[in-house]
Design a protein around this motif. Structure first.
Motif, PDB file in Angstrom:
ATOM      1  N   LYS A  97       0.819  -1.227   0.000  1.00 22.86           N
ATOM      2  CA  LYS A  97       0.000   0.000   0.000  1.00 22.86           C
ATOM      3  C   LYS A  97       0.848   1.270   0.000  1.00 22.86           C
ATOM      4  O   LYS A  97       0.467   2.281   0.575  1.00 22.86           O
ATOM      5  N   GLN A  98       1.991   1.224  -0.655  1.00 26.73           N
ATOM      6  CA  GLN A  98       2.863   2.392  -0.710  1.00 26.73           C
ATOM      7  C   GLN A  98       2.713   3.173  -2.018  1.00 26.73           C
ATOM      8  O   GLN A  98       3.233   4.269  -2.143  1.00 26.73           O
ATOM      9  N   VAL A  99       2.004   2.593  -2.976  1.00 29.45           N
ATOM     10  CA  VAL A  99       1.828   3.252  -4.272  1.00 29.45           C
ATOM     11  C   VAL A  99       0.341   3.431  -4.521  1.00 29.45           C
ATOM     12  O   VAL A  99      -0.432   2.487  -4.425  1.00 29.45           O
ATOM     13  N   GLU A 100      -0.054   4.670  -4.829  1.00 33.63           N
ATOM     14  CA  GLU A 100      -1.444   4.962  -5.179  1.00 33.63           C
ATOM     15  C   GLU A 100      -1.553   4.891  -6.697  1.00 33.63           C
ATOM     16  O   GLU A 100      -0.835   5.590  -7.411  1.00 33.63           O
ATOM     17  N   PHE A 101      -2.428   4.037  -7.192  1.00 33.52           N
ATOM     18  CA  PHE A 101      -2.561   3.857  -8.639  1.00 33.52           C
ATOM     19  C   PHE A 101      -3.688   4.694  -9.241  1.00 33.52           C
ATOM     20  O   PHE A 101      -3.644   5.042 -10.411  1.00 33.52           O
ATOM     21  N   ILE A 102      -4.702   5.001  -8.465  1.00 33.92           N
ATOM     22  CA  ILE A 102      -5.853   5.752  -8.974  1.00 33.92           C
ATOM     23  C   ILE A 102      -5.426   7.191  -9.248  1.00 33.92           C
ATOM     24  O   ILE A 102      -4.858   7.868  -8.386  1.00 33.92           O
ATOM     25  N   GLY A 103      -5.695   7.641 -10.489  1.00 33.11           N
ATOM     26  CA  GLY A 103      -5.356   8.999 -10.879  1.00 33.11           C
ATOM     27  C   GLY A 103      -3.947   9.171 -11.426  1.00 33.11           C
ATOM     28  O   GLY A 103      -3.514  10.293 -11.658  1.00 33.11           O
ATOM     29  N   TYR A 104      -3.238   8.072 -11.649  1.00 29.76           N
ATOM     30  CA  TYR A 104      -1.849   8.145 -12.112  1.00 29.76           C
ATOM     31  C   TYR A 104      -1.563   7.196 -13.263  1.00 29.76           C
ATOM     32  O   TYR A 104      -2.130   6.109 -13.339  1.00 29.76           O
ATOM     33  N   LEU A 105      -0.623   7.608 -14.108  1.00 27.96           N
ATOM     34  CA  LEU A 105       0.055   6.694 -15.015  1.00 27.96           C
ATOM     35  C   LEU A 105       1.291   6.258 -14.237  1.00 27.96           C
ATOM     36  O   LEU A 105       2.144   7.088 -13.891  1.00 27.96           O
ATOM     37  N   THR A 106       1.347   4.986 -13.901  1.00 30.89           N
ATOM     38  CA  THR A 106       2.455   4.434 -13.130  1.00 30.89           C
ATOM     39  C   THR A 106       3.315   3.607 -14.080  1.00 30.89           C
ATOM     40  O   THR A 106       2.826   2.668 -14.697  1.00 30.89           O
ATOM     41  N   VAL A 107       4.567   3.991 -14.207  1.00 32.13           N
ATOM     42  CA  VAL A 107       5.503   3.283 -15.078  1.00 32.13           C
ATOM     43  C   VAL A 107       6.446   2.465 -14.195  1.00 32.13           C
ATOM     44  O   VAL A 107       7.135   3.020 -13.336  1.00 32.13           O
ATOM     45  N   ILE A 108       6.423   1.157 -14.409  1.00 32.90           N
ATOM     46  CA  ILE A 108       7.251   0.264 -13.608  1.00 32.90           C
ATOM     47  C   ILE A 108       8.403  -0.247 -14.468  1.00 32.90           C
ATOM     48  O   ILE A 108       8.200  -1.028 -15.397  1.00 32.90           O
ATOM     49  N   ASP A 109       9.600   0.260 -14.165  1.00 38.12           N
ATOM     50  CA  ASP A 109      10.830  -0.235 -14.777  1.00 38.12           C
ATOM     51  C   ASP A 109      11.420  -1.278 -13.838  1.00 38.12           C
ATOM     52  O   ASP A 109      10.946  -1.456 -12.720  1.00 38.12           O
ATOM     53  N   ARG A 110      12.469  -1.926 -14.251  1.00 42.09           N
ATOM     54  CA  ARG A 110      13.118  -2.922 -13.395  1.00 42.09           C
ATOM     55  C   ARG A 110      13.712  -2.305 -12.134  1.00 42.09           C
ATOM     56  O   ARG A 110      13.773  -2.952 -11.098  1.00 42.09           O
ATOM     57  N   ASN A 111      14.159  -1.051 -12.226  1.00 41.63           N
ATOM     58  CA  ASN A 111      14.862  -0.437 -11.102  1.00 41.63           C
ATOM     59  C   ASN A 111      14.092   0.659 -10.380  1.00 41.63           C
ATOM     60  O   ASN A 111      14.555   1.147  -9.353  1.00 41.63           O
ATOM     61  N   LYS A 112      12.944   1.080 -10.918  1.00 42.82           N
ATOM     62  CA  LYS A 112      12.226   2.182 -10.274  1.00 42.82           C
ATOM     63  C   LYS A 112      10.772   2.229 -10.723  1.00 42.82           C
ATOM     64  O   LYS A 112      10.380   1.608 -11.717  1.00 42.82           O
ATOM     65  N   ILE A 113      10.007   2.999  -9.977  1.00 43.77           N
ATOM     66  CA  ILE A 113       8.612   3.263 -10.308  1.00 43.77           C
ATOM     67  C   ILE A 113       8.476   4.772 -10.451  1.00 43.77           C
ATOM     68  O   ILE A 113       8.897   5.538  -9.575  1.00 43.77           O
ATOM     69  N   ARG A 114       7.888   5.206 -11.570  1.00 46.60           N
ATOM     70  CA  ARG A 114       7.642   6.628 -11.787  1.00 46.60           C
ATOM     71  C   ARG A 114       6.145   6.823 -11.969  1.00 46.60           C
ATOM     72  O   ARG A 114       5.469   5.963 -12.525  1.00 46.60           O
TER      73      ARG A 114
END
Length: 118
Positions: A97-114
């Motif tokens: 529960k550390q990432v809020e997905f609603i309202g965002y474009l979440t890009v998950i790379d191997r080394n980071k989340i933007r």
């Protein structure tokens, strides 16, 4: 409770893993919507208030250039992976529960989340 929509490029093994762990997720192909356009995927996701899970980078353009407003998009930018790996990774993020997905474009790379606000 967050609702998800797995694009057709999300492996069935990942989809099934999410289902088995109590995540409310629908898969485009299981809904009889295989091969629909990305715009129609967004329309379906908006209608059902679901966050899209995908390996397709085109959703960013639809959101930021053509002003589509889905509930959220999780874009995995991975070149190689095991079929269950995206599901395992997403389950971990949901449980933490550390990432809020609603309202965002979440890009998950191997080394980071933007994230970028939609």
């Amino acid at each position: 409770m967050m609702l998800f929509l797995a694009d057709e490029n999300i492996p069935k093994k990942s989809y099934e893993l999410l289902i088995e762990n109590g995540v409310d997720v629908k898969h485009i192909t299981s809904e009889g919507l295989a091969s629909i356009s990305d715009k129609k995927v967004i329309d379906f996701a908006i209608e059902e208030n679901r966050v899209i899970i995908t390996f397709d980078s085109d959703f960013g353009e639809l959101i930021f250039r053509l002003d589509y407003k889905p509930t959220g998009v999780i874009y995995f930018r991975w070149k190689a992976f095991r079929p269950n790996e995206p599901g395992e990774y997403l389950l971990e993020l949901i449980e933490e529960k550390q990432v809020e997905f609603i309202g965002y474009l979440t890009v998950i790379d191997r080394n980071k989340i933007r994230q970028r606000k939609i």
